[in-house]
Motif scaffolding. Structure first.
Motif, PDB file in Angstrom:
ATOM      1  N   THR A 267       0.831  -1.208   0.000  1.00 29.97           N
ATOM      2  CA  THR A 267       0.000   0.000   0.000  1.00 29.97           C
ATOM      3  C   THR A 267       0.863   1.255   0.000  1.00 29.97           C
ATOM      4  O   THR A 267       0.594   2.215  -0.735  1.00 29.97           O
ATOM      5  CB  THR A 267      -0.929   0.007   1.222  1.00 29.97           C
ATOM      6  OG1 THR A 267      -1.767  -1.153   1.188  1.00 29.97           O
ATOM      7  CG2 THR A 267      -1.791   1.259   1.236  1.00 29.97           C
ATOM      8  N   THR A 271       0.984   3.948  -3.035  1.00 27.45           N
ATOM      9  CA  THR A 271       0.656   5.341  -2.733  1.00 27.45           C
ATOM     10  C   THR A 271       1.791   6.272  -3.127  1.00 27.45           C
ATOM     11  O   THR A 271       1.576   7.335  -3.719  1.00 27.45           O
ATOM     12  CB  THR A 271       0.350   5.504  -1.237  1.00 27.45           C
ATOM     13  OG1 THR A 271      -0.721   4.643  -0.867  1.00 27.45           O
ATOM     14  CG2 THR A 271      -0.026   6.948  -0.915  1.00 27.45           C
ATOM     15  N   PHE A 272       3.022   5.853  -2.829  1.00 20.97           N
ATOM     16  CA  PHE A 272       4.182   6.689  -3.150  1.00 20.97           C
ATOM     17  C   PHE A 272       4.355   6.831  -4.661  1.00 20.97           C
ATOM     18  O   PHE A 272       4.643   7.909  -5.171  1.00 20.97           O
ATOM     19  CB  PHE A 272       5.438   6.085  -2.532  1.00 20.97           C
ATOM     20  CG  PHE A 272       6.692   6.881  -2.817  1.00 20.97           C
ATOM     21  CD1 PHE A 272       6.952   8.051  -2.132  1.00 20.97           C
ATOM     22  CD2 PHE A 272       7.588   6.451  -3.784  1.00 20.97           C
ATOM     23  CE1 PHE A 272       8.095   8.791  -2.399  1.00 20.97           C
ATOM     24  CE2 PHE A 272       8.729   7.184  -4.061  1.00 20.97           C
ATOM     25  CZ  PHE A 272       8.988   8.357  -3.365  1.00 20.97           C
ATOM     26  N   SER A 274       2.055   6.571  -6.971  1.00 20.67           N
ATOM     27  CA  SER A 274       0.939   7.276  -7.611  1.00 20.67           C
ATOM     28  C   SER A 274       0.848   8.747  -7.217  1.00 20.67           C
ATOM     29  O   SER A 274       0.399   9.577  -8.004  1.00 20.67           O
ATOM     30  CB  SER A 274      -0.376   6.569  -7.274  1.00 20.67           C
ATOM     31  OG  SER A 274      -0.585   6.540  -5.872  1.00 20.67           O
ATOM     32  N   THR A 275       1.278   9.079  -5.992  1.00 24.80           N
ATOM     33  CA  THR A 275       1.141  10.450  -5.509  1.00 24.80           C
ATOM     34  C   THR A 275       2.478  11.148  -5.278  1.00 24.80           C
ATOM     35  O   THR A 275       2.516  12.375  -5.135  1.00 24.80           O
ATOM     36  CB  THR A 275       0.338  10.488  -4.197  1.00 24.80           C
ATOM     37  OG1 THR A 275       1.070   9.810  -3.167  1.00 24.80           O
ATOM     38  CG2 THR A 275      -1.018   9.813  -4.387  1.00 24.80           C
ATOM     39  N   GLY A 276       3.562  10.364  -5.204  1.00 22.50           N
ATOM     40  CA  GLY A 276       4.875  10.953  -4.940  1.00 22.50           C
ATOM     41  C   GLY A 276       5.125  11.248  -3.485  1.00 22.50           C
ATOM     42  O   GLY A 276       6.167  11.810  -3.122  1.00 22.50           O
ATOM     43  N   SER A 277       4.198  10.863  -2.610  1.00 25.85           N
ATOM     44  CA  SER A 277       4.363  11.074  -1.172  1.00 25.85           C
ATOM     45  C   SER A 277       3.625   9.974  -0.425  1.00 25.85           C
ATOM     46  O   SER A 277       2.834   9.229  -0.996  1.00 25.85           O
ATOM     47  CB  SER A 277       3.820  12.440  -0.750  1.00 25.85           C
ATOM     48  OG  SER A 277       2.427  12.515  -1.006  1.00 25.85           O
ATOM     49  N   THR A 278       3.906   9.876   0.862  1.00 25.18           N
ATOM     50  CA  THR A 278       3.233   8.878   1.681  1.00 25.18           C
ATOM     51  C   THR A 278       3.116   9.393   3.103  1.00 25.18           C
ATOM     52  O   THR A 278       3.956  10.180   3.568  1.00 25.18           O
ATOM     53  CB  THR A 278       4.004   7.543   1.681  1.00 25.18           C
ATOM     54  OG1 THR A 278       3.360   6.622   2.589  1.00 25.18           O
ATOM     55  CG2 THR A 278       5.443   7.737   2.138  1.00 25.18           C
ATOM     56  N   GLN A 279       2.061   8.987   3.801  1.00 27.93           N
ATOM     57  CA  GLN A 279       1.856   9.392   5.185  1.00 27.93           C
ATOM     58  C   GLN A 279       2.595   8.479   6.158  1.00 27.93           C
ATOM     59  O   GLN A 279       2.604   8.734   7.360  1.00 27.93           O
ATOM     60  CB  GLN A 279       0.350   9.362   5.521  1.00 27.93           C
ATOM     61  CG  GLN A 279      -0.478  10.328   4.686  1.00 27.93           C
ATOM     62  CD  GLN A 279      -0.077  11.768   4.895  1.00 27.93           C
ATOM     63  OE1 GLN A 279       0.170  12.188   6.019  1.00 27.93           O
ATOM     64  NE2 GLN A 279      -0.004  12.531   3.813  1.00 27.93           N
TER      65      GLN A 279
END
Length: 387
Positions: A267, A271-272, A274-279
């Motif tokens: 996951t 996420t990284f 597709s969005t270039g960042s992650t929480q």
């Protein structure tokens, strides 16, 4: 000081057993082990057995062809390694060379470290289930389970709810309601709903201390027309099993934890990408040390669970197909099997070297972020110890 000692013991155990897996499997298949190192180079000192006697090895000593294994302690205290003859040097050929071992034996040798970490996870969970480990107590719990210290704990506090206003926090234990002990979540919910928005006297336990608070259930968007306090609850307890059942539960817990960790990694990666960042919060040695301190305060059963989780994390991360990691070496070996011939050793060695350098940079970056995040707390702790 207890935190530092616990961190060193846990980290040392995970690394030692991982490298021991490589060491034992290499010896089993006749591959020569040049050096068994704890920590990362440069070497502080080492010892080796020569002519039946143990000899001290200088930091600058270069192993000879006919030397026995050097057991070394290195300057960088995080990590460890097993240096095998012929592993990264195509010129190291002949008896005992990793290059000469069949592909399946190389797969076993490279995978043995990960296997040891998985076995350690099973062992820690199993011992935990024998002595008693904190667990969620559900209705379908095995009949062989023995449960003690059952409690209703808060795992969520809804913002702007009565619980939020009363300063109820995640981790609190609800011991009683209106002077009557609370033993189940359904009991708490039924009493809340039947309160008709009248004040409730809750006995809350936090950090071993109890206090009485008053909350008035209200209608919240999450509950429709039903008055709520505004907390999410779970029922926990110290669960233990007979030894023969504890091993099964240890294996089962390891499987479900591995499944959860792998799904989380996937996951995070998706996420990284597709969005270039992650929480997700990535922690290095400093962050793990801080978490160790928090777990130590909870008690020994939690320390065992924490060590088991770290061990399985290490196993999964190390098996990712990244150069310099065990998973990267497995990938090259599988490519060799599929192609029917070995990958160019020179290029493989260069790839692992570059991967190792990038990993060191990542560790340095994560450590820097950990220092920024936890530095003030660490300095305050050091001042209190010194003072």
């Amino acid at each position: 000081m207890l935190t530092v000692i616990t961190f060193i013991i846990i980290f040392s155990l995970l690394i030692f057993l991982h490298e021991l897996g490589h060491f034992l499997s290499a010896r089993r298949f006749g591959v020569r082990v040049i050096e068994f190192g704890f920590g990362l180079p440069p070497r502080l000192f080492g010892v080796m057995r020569r002519d039946g006697e143990w000899t001290l090895v200088r930091s600058s000593y270069t192993p000879q062809t006919d030397d026995a294994t050097i057991y070394s302690l290195n300057w960088i205290p995080f990590g460890g390694f097993v240096k095998l003859f012929g592993e990264d040097n195509e010129k190291e050929q002949g008896k005992g060379s990793m290059n000469e071992a069949p592909a399946w034996q190389r797969l076993v040798i490279v995978s043995a470290g990960v296997a040891m970490n998985v076995l350690l996870t099973v062992a820690l969970f199993s011992v935990g289930f024998i002595t008693g480990t904190p667990s969620v107590v559900e209705d379908d719990l095995s009949s062989r389970a023995r449960v003690r210290d059952v409690r209703i704990q808060v795992v969520e506090v809804i913002p702007n709810s009565p619980a939020f206003s009363a300063h109820i926090a995640v981790g609190d234990t609800i011991r009683a309601m209106n002077g009557v002990s609370v033993d189940s979540i359904n009991e708490f919910q039924n009493k809340t709903r039947s309160s008709e928005a009248r004040p409730l006297a809750l006995t809350i336990e936090r950090d071993g201390a109890s206090r009485e608070i008053s909350v008035t259930p209200q209608k919240l968007p999450q509950g429709g027309d039903v008055p709520l306090v505004g907390v999410g609850l779970i029922r926990t307890g110290i669960v233990s099993y007979p030894w023969y059942a504890a091993v099964f539960e240890g294996v089962r817990s390891t499987y479900y934890l591995a499944q959860h960790l792998i799904q989380s990694f996937i996951t995070i990666l998706i996420t990284f990408m597709s969005t270039g960042s992650t929480q997700a919060v990535v922690s290095g040695p400093v962050g793990i040390a801080v978490l160790t301190g928090q777990v130590v305060q909870l008690g020994f059963p939690y320390v065992m669970q924490f060590a088991a989780t770290l061990s399985l994390n290490l196993a999964i991360l190390n098996y990712l197909p990244i150069p310099a990691l065990d998973g990267g070496r497995v990938l090259f070996t599988l490519i060799e099997i599929l192609r029917g011939k070995a990958v160019n050793r020179k290029w493989e060695s260069i790839t692992h070297t570059v991967g190792f350098a990038l990993l060191l940079l990542l560790i340095a970056f994560v450590t820097y972020r950990d220092i920024l995040r936890y530095g003030a707390g660490i300095l305050q702790t050091l001042r209190s110890i010194i003072g």
